[in-house]
Scaffold this active site. Structure first.
Site, PDB file in Angstrom:
ATOM      1  N   ASP A  67       0.813  -1.214   0.000  1.00 41.77           N
ATOM      2  CA  ASP A  67       0.000   0.000   0.000  1.00 41.77           C
ATOM      3  C   ASP A  67       0.850   1.269   0.000  1.00 41.77           C
ATOM      4  O   ASP A  67       2.055   1.222   0.245  1.00 41.77           O
ATOM      5  CB  ASP A  67      -0.971   0.004   1.202  1.00 41.77           C
ATOM      6  CG  ASP A  67      -0.318  -0.513   2.496  1.00 41.77           C
ATOM      7  OD1 ASP A  67       0.923  -0.531   2.573  1.00 41.77           O
ATOM      8  OD2 ASP A  67      -1.056  -0.890   3.413  1.00 41.77           O
ATOM      9  N   ASP A 136      -7.697  -2.884  13.663  1.00 41.51           N
ATOM     10  CA  ASP A 136      -9.069  -3.205  13.242  1.00 41.51           C
ATOM     11  C   ASP A 136      -9.123  -4.474  12.387  1.00 41.51           C
ATOM     12  O   ASP A 136     -10.134  -4.774  11.764  1.00 41.51           O
ATOM     13  CB  ASP A 136      -9.697  -2.018  12.495  1.00 41.51           C
ATOM     14  CG  ASP A 136      -8.944  -1.665  11.209  1.00 41.51           C
ATOM     15  OD1 ASP A 136      -7.935  -2.348  10.876  1.00 41.51           O
ATOM     16  OD2 ASP A 136      -9.350  -0.709  10.524  1.00 41.51           O
ATOM     17  N   HIS A 138      -7.199  -5.135   9.732  1.00 39.44           N
ATOM     18  CA  HIS A 138      -6.888  -4.975   8.302  1.00 39.44           C
ATOM     19  C   HIS A 138      -5.568  -5.646   7.917  1.00 39.44           C
ATOM     20  O   HIS A 138      -4.657  -5.779   8.734  1.00 39.44           O
ATOM     21  CB  HIS A 138      -6.898  -3.498   7.876  1.00 39.44           C
ATOM     22  CG  HIS A 138      -5.794  -2.650   8.416  1.00 39.44           C
ATOM     23  ND1 HIS A 138      -5.944  -1.312   8.704  1.00 39.44           N
ATOM     24  CD2 HIS A 138      -4.495  -2.928   8.715  1.00 39.44           C
ATOM     25  CE1 HIS A 138      -4.799  -0.812   9.132  1.00 39.44           C
ATOM     26  NE2 HIS A 138      -3.906  -1.770   9.160  1.00 39.44           N
ATOM     27  N   GLU A 143      -9.665  -2.135   5.017  1.00 36.70           N
ATOM     28  CA  GLU A 143     -10.398  -1.824   6.236  1.00 36.70           C
ATOM     29  C   GLU A 143     -11.670  -2.680   6.319  1.00 36.70           C
ATOM     30  O   GLU A 143     -12.059  -3.305   5.323  1.00 36.70           O
ATOM     31  CB  GLU A 143     -10.730  -0.326   6.234  1.00 36.70           C
ATOM     32  CG  GLU A 143      -9.517   0.597   6.124  1.00 36.70           C
ATOM     33  CD  GLU A 143      -8.674   0.649   7.393  1.00 36.70           C
ATOM     34  OE1 GLU A 143      -8.531  -0.376   8.081  1.00 36.70           O
ATOM     35  OE2 GLU A 143      -8.126   1.729   7.693  1.00 36.70           O
TER      36      GLU A 143
HETATM   37  C1  F6R Z   1       1.148  -1.372   6.033  1.00 38.47           C
HETATM   38  C2  F6R Z   1       0.284  -2.524   6.287  1.00 38.47           C
HETATM   39  C3  F6R Z   1      -0.582  -2.524   7.509  1.00 38.47           C
HETATM   40  C4  F6R Z   1       0.247  -2.808   8.762  1.00 38.47           C
HETATM   41  C5  F6R Z   1      -0.631  -2.817  10.002  1.00 38.47           C
HETATM   42  C6  F6R Z   1       0.160  -3.014  11.281  1.00 38.47           C
HETATM   43  O1  F6R Z   1       1.862  -1.542   4.832  1.00 38.47           O
HETATM   44  O2  F6R Z   1       0.249  -3.422   5.515  1.00 38.47           O
HETATM   45  O3  F6R Z   1      -1.582  -3.481   7.347  1.00 38.47           O
HETATM   46  O4  F6R Z   1       0.881  -4.055   8.637  1.00 38.47           O
HETATM   47  O5  F6R Z   1      -1.349  -1.615  10.088  1.00 38.47           O
HETATM   48  O6  F6R Z   1       0.959  -1.903  11.512  1.00 38.47           O
HETATM   49  P1  F6R Z   1       1.966  -1.866  12.761  1.00 38.47           P
HETATM   50  O7  F6R Z   1       3.035  -2.842  12.491  1.00 38.47           O
HETATM   51  O8  F6R Z   1       2.480  -0.441  12.775  1.00 38.47           O
HETATM   52  O9  F6R Z   1       1.162  -2.204  13.975  1.00 38.47           O
END
Ligand code: F6R
Length: 265
Positions: A67, A136, A138, A143
């Protein structure tokens, strides 16, 4: 799905790094799907160390990130391109021309999303997709209520995700409200998925994703449909998993994990 629980965050991250390193050594032209976020920072540091100390070779590796924010130029310190350059790409011998992130600055975002999907196919598909999980549930920026067959597209971030990512962007006001993300369907097309989850704040959502019903309310639960998905977690994140005993038994007894028993100490 296979769940591996290690005691500490460091052990879980080391195992994830070893699995990626092994895949890269077996196939130097590996197509690696990448994630950003706090969980991955140590992992990328370890991969950088493996390049430096063990000559782990990224020269032929191709990467596709999950992303990117919409409206942030690559030179913005909050963009995922900047994150990847700083945390991984500068530390290894990857050819930047082989690194891909969705284009959040494209004049026609929808066309750029279709192009991203085409590029992945032209590279032969993603061999291993690395994933984290959001609070959440994701994966990528898929989302809640993201279609489980969705493809790369733009999404509005939830207030929860905006709060979660605020510390990475110097405050909530700096977090863009929209992003381009691979879809759940795009992620499920990867040949293998590898999810790394650490810390007590992820324990509830991890249990839902791994052992709960498959639902678009928790897009990580779609990984239950994937034929080759490994989830590497630390003890804190594993706290609410019902099957802990079985998962531990697998790690201790299945021959493929024997070379990693040093990580149980
Ligand atoms: C970002 C991504 C997100 C993160 C997730 C966890 O490229 O793919 O799905 O893996 O938001 O983020 P952290 O590691 O900061 O808790």
């Amino acid at each position: 799905m296979e769940v591996i629980i290690l005691r500490t965050r460091e052990q879980a991250t080391v195992l994830t790094a070893r699995l990626i390193a092994r895949a890269l050594r077996q196939k130097p032209t590996l197509v690696l799907g990448l994630a950003t976020g706090r969980t991955m920072e140590r992992l990328y540091c370890l991969l950088g160390n493996m390049h430096r100390d063990e000559r782990l070779d990224f020269s032929l590796c191709r990467t596709f990130n999950l992303d990117e924010y919409i409206g942030l130029p690559p030179e913005s310190p909050y963009s995922y391109r900047y994150y990847m350059n700083e945390h991984l790409f500068k530390r290894v011998n990857i050819d930047l021309r082989n690194t891909h992130l969705p284009d959040g600055m494209a004049a026609d975002i929808d066309a750029a999303c279709r192009q991203y999907e085409t590029q992945i196919v032209e590279c032969g598909g993603i061999d291993i997709q690395l994933l984290g999980i959001g609070s959440d549930g994701h994966i990528g920026f898929n989302e809640p209520l993201s279609a489980l067959r969705s493809r790369t597209r733009q999404k509005a971030l939830t207030p929860d995700t905006i709060r979660q990512n605020a510390s990475l962007c110097g405050g909530e006001e700096n977090v863009p409200r929209r992003a381009v993300t691979m879809g759940v369907g795009t992620i499920l097309d990867a040949k293998r998925c590898l999810m790394l989850v650490t810390g007590s704040t992820k324990a509830h959502i991890l249990a839902k994703a791994v052992e709960g019903p498959i639902t678009s309310m928790v897009t990580a639960s779609a990984l239950q449909l994937h034929p080759s998905c490994r989830v590497i977690v630390d003890a804190e994140a594993a706290a609410f998993l019902q099957g802990r005993e079985y998962y531990n038994w697998i790690f201790r007894n299945e021959p493929e994990w024997s070379e990693h028993q040093d990580l149980t100490r």
